[in-house]
Design an enzyme around this catalytic site. Structure first.
Site, mmCIF file in Angstrom:
data_model
loop_
_atom_site.group_PDB
_atom_site.id
_atom_site.type_symbol
_atom_site.label_atom_id
_atom_site.label_comp_id
_atom_site.label_asym_id
_atom_site.label_seq_id
_atom_site.Cartn_x
_atom_site.Cartn_y
_atom_site.Cartn_z
ATOM 1 N N GLN A 1 21.789 5.167 -4.355
ATOM 2 C CA GLN A 1 21.055 6.348 -3.905
ATOM 3 C C GLN A 1 19.587 6.044 -3.605
ATOM 4 O O GLN A 1 18.993 6.617 -2.695
ATOM 5 C CB GLN A 1 21.167 7.425 -4.995
ATOM 6 C CG GLN A 1 20.835 8.817 -4.538
ATOM 7 C CD GLN A 1 21.998 9.506 -3.832
ATOM 8 O OE1 GLN A 1 23.113 9.447 -4.290
ATOM 9 N NE2 GLN A 1 21.720 10.151 -2.719
ATOM 10 N N LYS B 1 21.398 9.862 -10.160
ATOM 11 C CA LYS B 1 22.792 10.297 -10.065
ATOM 12 C C LYS B 1 23.247 10.744 -11.438
ATOM 13 O O LYS B 1 22.683 10.305 -12.452
ATOM 14 C CB LYS B 1 23.670 9.135 -9.573
ATOM 15 C CG LYS B 1 25.019 9.554 -9.037
ATOM 16 C CD LYS B 1 24.981 10.026 -7.594
ATOM 17 C CE LYS B 1 26.305 10.578 -7.144
ATOM 18 N NZ LYS B 1 26.341 10.838 -5.704
ATOM 19 N N ASP C 1 28.940 16.106 -5.728
ATOM 20 C CA ASP C 1 29.618 14.847 -5.405
ATOM 21 C C ASP C 1 31.096 15.135 -5.687
ATOM 22 O O ASP C 1 31.513 16.302 -5.681
ATOM 23 C CB ASP C 1 29.072 13.695 -6.273
ATOM 24 C CG ASP C 1 29.544 12.311 -5.804
ATOM 25 O OD1 ASP C 1 28.991 11.788 -4.830
ATOM 26 O OD2 ASP C 1 30.477 11.755 -6.400
HETATM 27 P P1 NDP Z 1 35.567 15.681 -3.194
HETATM 28 O O1 NDP Z 1 35.787 15.895 -4.629
HETATM 29 O O2 NDP Z 1 35.309 16.873 -2.329
HETATM 30 O O3 NDP Z 1 36.788 14.881 -2.550
HETATM 31 C C1 NDP Z 1 37.166 13.625 -3.012
HETATM 32 C C2 NDP Z 1 38.410 13.215 -2.264
HETATM 33 O O4 NDP Z 1 38.679 11.855 -2.565
HETATM 34 C C3 NDP Z 1 39.645 14.005 -2.683
HETATM 35 O O5 NDP Z 1 40.517 14.106 -1.591
HETATM 36 C C4 NDP Z 1 40.220 13.116 -3.783
HETATM 37 O O6 NDP Z 1 41.620 13.279 -3.997
HETATM 38 C C5 NDP Z 1 39.947 11.732 -3.214
HETATM 39 N N1 NDP Z 1 39.897 10.784 -4.314
HETATM 40 C C6 NDP Z 1 39.057 10.782 -5.378
HETATM 41 N N2 NDP Z 1 39.324 9.768 -6.200
HETATM 42 C C7 NDP Z 1 40.376 9.122 -5.646
HETATM 43 C C8 NDP Z 1 41.108 7.988 -6.013
HETATM 44 N N3 NDP Z 1 40.842 7.314 -7.157
HETATM 45 N N4 NDP Z 1 42.103 7.578 -5.166
HETATM 46 C C9 NDP Z 1 42.357 8.264 -4.020
HETATM 47 N N5 NDP Z 1 41.686 9.353 -3.624
HETATM 48 C C10 NDP Z 1 40.721 9.772 -4.426
HETATM 49 O O7 NDP Z 1 34.348 14.646 -3.089
HETATM 50 P P2 NDP Z 1 33.392 14.330 -1.855
HETATM 51 O O8 NDP Z 1 34.128 14.498 -0.580
HETATM 52 O O9 NDP Z 1 32.142 15.092 -2.080
HETATM 53 O O10 NDP Z 1 33.040 12.796 -2.098
HETATM 54 C C11 NDP Z 1 33.808 11.733 -1.544
HETATM 55 C C12 NDP Z 1 32.997 10.450 -1.517
HETATM 56 O O11 NDP Z 1 31.814 10.658 -0.728
HETATM 57 C C13 NDP Z 1 32.493 9.962 -2.873
HETATM 58 O O12 NDP Z 1 32.432 8.546 -2.845
HETATM 59 C C14 NDP Z 1 31.077 10.505 -2.926
HETATM 60 O O13 NDP Z 1 30.252 9.761 -3.805
HETATM 61 C C15 NDP Z 1 30.667 10.302 -1.475
HETATM 62 N N6 NDP Z 1 29.534 11.117 -1.036
HETATM 63 C C16 NDP Z 1 29.570 12.479 -1.124
HETATM 64 C C17 NDP Z 1 28.498 13.220 -0.671
HETATM 65 C C18 NDP Z 1 28.543 14.712 -0.620
HETATM 66 O O14 NDP Z 1 27.627 15.280 -0.023
HETATM 67 N N7 NDP Z 1 29.551 15.379 -1.157
HETATM 68 C C19 NDP Z 1 27.275 12.571 -0.175
HETATM 69 C C20 NDP Z 1 27.390 11.127 -0.031
HETATM 70 C C21 NDP Z 1 28.468 10.450 -0.486
HETATM 71 P P3 NDP Z 1 42.116 14.057 -5.321
HETATM 72 O O15 NDP Z 1 41.792 15.487 -5.061
HETATM 73 O O16 NDP Z 1 43.567 13.752 -5.363
HETATM 74 O O17 NDP Z 1 41.358 13.475 -6.483
#
Ligand code: NDP
Length: 445
Positions: free
Chosen positions: A111, A126, A166
């Site tokens: 970050q 974070k 996140d």
């Molecule tokens: P969400 O919780 O909205 O979504 C996460 C998604 O990833 C879900 O579909 C989840 O599936 C899947 N997932 C999580 N863990 C696993 C795993 N071990 N194997 C397979 N699928 C997995 O989170 P975000 O969309 O907010 O975040 C996603 C990524 O983006 C993260 O790395 C986060 O750090 C990064 N990020 C997010 C930001 C934001 O603004 N939200 C900003 C910058 C980066 P399931 O529901 O089955 O767990």
């Protein structure tokens, strides 16, 4: 890694045993910095690397809460305030059972550089908890958020530390956290959390920002090689906040987004994902991705397996760290992928990144490609501070402009330090220089 940096890396390994993701994130940055420390002796002389790798403050605390059956539950929560040379600590909170100190430190470290790349005045931090929101009722999620904030509030402030969402933390959770902060402090300090809903001080485009920003970066990267997203076959992993809006923007720009996933498996929809249905399934019903295939004629659900087996030209990993390994990268390249942009943080393993570089696949690292989320959080802080709210169009224009700036900074630094087209080197060098110079100017603090 340059011999000049090996002692610093050995110190990180010794000081932070067992924190593999943190080691991986630090190694990735240090591997880019050899030419920089060779050119600028002052960074080494002032121990800038060692200082950067040691968080300014690390908080670990107990979160007690009562479940719907009346049983007392205990979770552990973290906030790592990593670096405030450029501004208040800024970075999200993650609720997922896998969260431990090493995950929070890797994310906080990333970050620092991501925030610097946006060109906005924000430091890096974070946090998160090993709380698993899956299957929890509204009441349980609210009580957990309130309990967490009852401790965390004393460490926050719009000039101190400003969390956001996140994995597992979206507008609902931010609302409960802000509500409790407001109640405890008796202050309507909107700028203390970002990712708020529009109803209480949120910014237009914040929900969409990370996914949209990833696609804006991809567009720029393709444009450099005389190409566009239009007509391209795209695969997105995950189906959460980042994945949904990356898919939406890619489709708007004419791409065919044919697959997405969650931790139970993936769906393939050759007609192109129906984004409205995807949002219904994941944002409203909060259910599994298999429900999408049940409601969409022609779509199929594959239980388990890897979404990277679905052939595509552009891959957008938007789920979680280390979800795309060397074997998956080889499959993607063999299927003719031309570009990969990380919507998630560190979704590609070092082997995967190496393979993309070897095979000439354009590769955008998360700290650059997904910086649109935090950049729009900074725009939210700006609107809160000036008691203003901007239109969707204006905010999206600002986001696009910022992502073009991120791309330009990465490309320029890569060129200057002899690694043209290498966005990993460009992102690490450009952001490091900015943070390191600020640290030097602030003295030994
Ligand atoms: P969400 O919780 O909205 O979504 C996460 C998604 O990833 C879900 O579909 C989840 O599936 C899947 N997932 C999580 N863990 C696993 C795993 N071990 N194997 C397979 N699928 C997995 O989170 P975000 O969309 O907010 O975040 C996603 C990524 O983006 C993260 O790395 C986060 O750090 C990064 N990020 C997010 C930001 C934001 O603004 N939200 C900003 C910058 C980066 P399931 O529901 O089955 O767990």
């Amino acid at each position: 890694m340059d011999p000049l940096l090996q002692d610093d890396f050995a110190t990180v390994l010794a000081r932070n045993p067992g924190e593999d993701e943190f080691h991986q994130a630090v190694a990735e940055v240090l591997e880019s910095l050899g030419p920089v420390v060779r050119k600028h002796a002052e960074y080494h002389e002032h121990s800038i690397i060692e200082r950067l790798c040691e968080p300014e403050r690390q908080l670990i605390f107990r979160v007690p809460w009562v479940d719907d059956q009346g049983r007392v539950r205990i979770n552990r929560a973290f906030r790592v305030e990593f670096n405030s040379a450029l501004g208040p600590y800024k970075g999200g909170l993650r609720f997922h059972p896998s969260v431990y100190l090493g995950i929070v430190k890797f994310l906080g470290f990333e970050q620092i550089f991501k925030n610097a790349l946006t060109g906005l005045p924000i430091g890096g931090g974070k946090g998160g908890s090993d709380f698993d929101p899956k299957g929890r009722s509204e009441g349980e999620v609210m009580r957990f958020c309130q309990s967490l904030m009852t401790e965390l509030y004393r460490h926050l402030g719009e000039y101190t530390d400003v969390p956001a969402g996140d994995i597992g933390v979206g507008q609902r959770e931010i609302g409960y956290l802000f509500g409790q902060y407001k109640r405890i402090t008796n202050r309507y300090e909107s700028g203390v959390l970002t990712g708020k809903s529009i109803a209480h001080g949120g910014s237009q485009v914040r929900t969409e920002a990370t996914g949209y920003g990833t696609v804006f970066f991809t567009e720029q990267m393709l444009a450099e090689s005389g190409s566009t997203l239009s007509g391209r076959r795209v695969v997105v992993s995950g189906s959460g906040n980042v994945a949904i809006y990356a898919a939406q923007k890619a489709a708007e720009l004419g791409a065919q987004v044919v697959a997405c996933s969650d931790s139970s498996g993936y769906v393939v929809d050759e007609q192109g994902l129906d984004i409205a249905l995807l949002r219904q399934v994941k944002e409203v019903d909060r259910t599994r991705i298999s429900a999408y295939a049940e409601q969409r004629a022609g779509a199929t659900f594959v239980a388990g397996g890897s979404v990277w087996d679905v052939p595509c030209e552009v891959a957008l990993p938007c789920a979680t760290q280390n979800e795309l390994d060397g074997a998956a990268a080889r499959t993607l390249a063999d299927h003719g992928a031309i570009a990969v942009a990380e919507g998630a943080n560190m979704p590609c393993t070092p082997d995967a990144v190496r393979l993309f570089h070897e095979r000439g696949v354009l590769f955008a690292p998360g700290k650059a490609a997904n910086a649109g989320g935090v950049a729009t959080s900074a725009l939210e802080m700006q609107q809160n501070a000036s008691r203003d709210s901007w239109s969707f169009e204006h905010t999206e224009d600002r986001l696009r402009e910022i992502m073009h700036g991120v791309h330009a900074r990465c490309a320029a630094a890569a060129d200057e330090y002899g690694a043209p087209g290498n966005y990993v080197a460009g992102a690490n060098i450009s952001s490091f220089l900015q943070v390191a110079d600020a640290m030097l100017a602030l003295g030994v603090v």
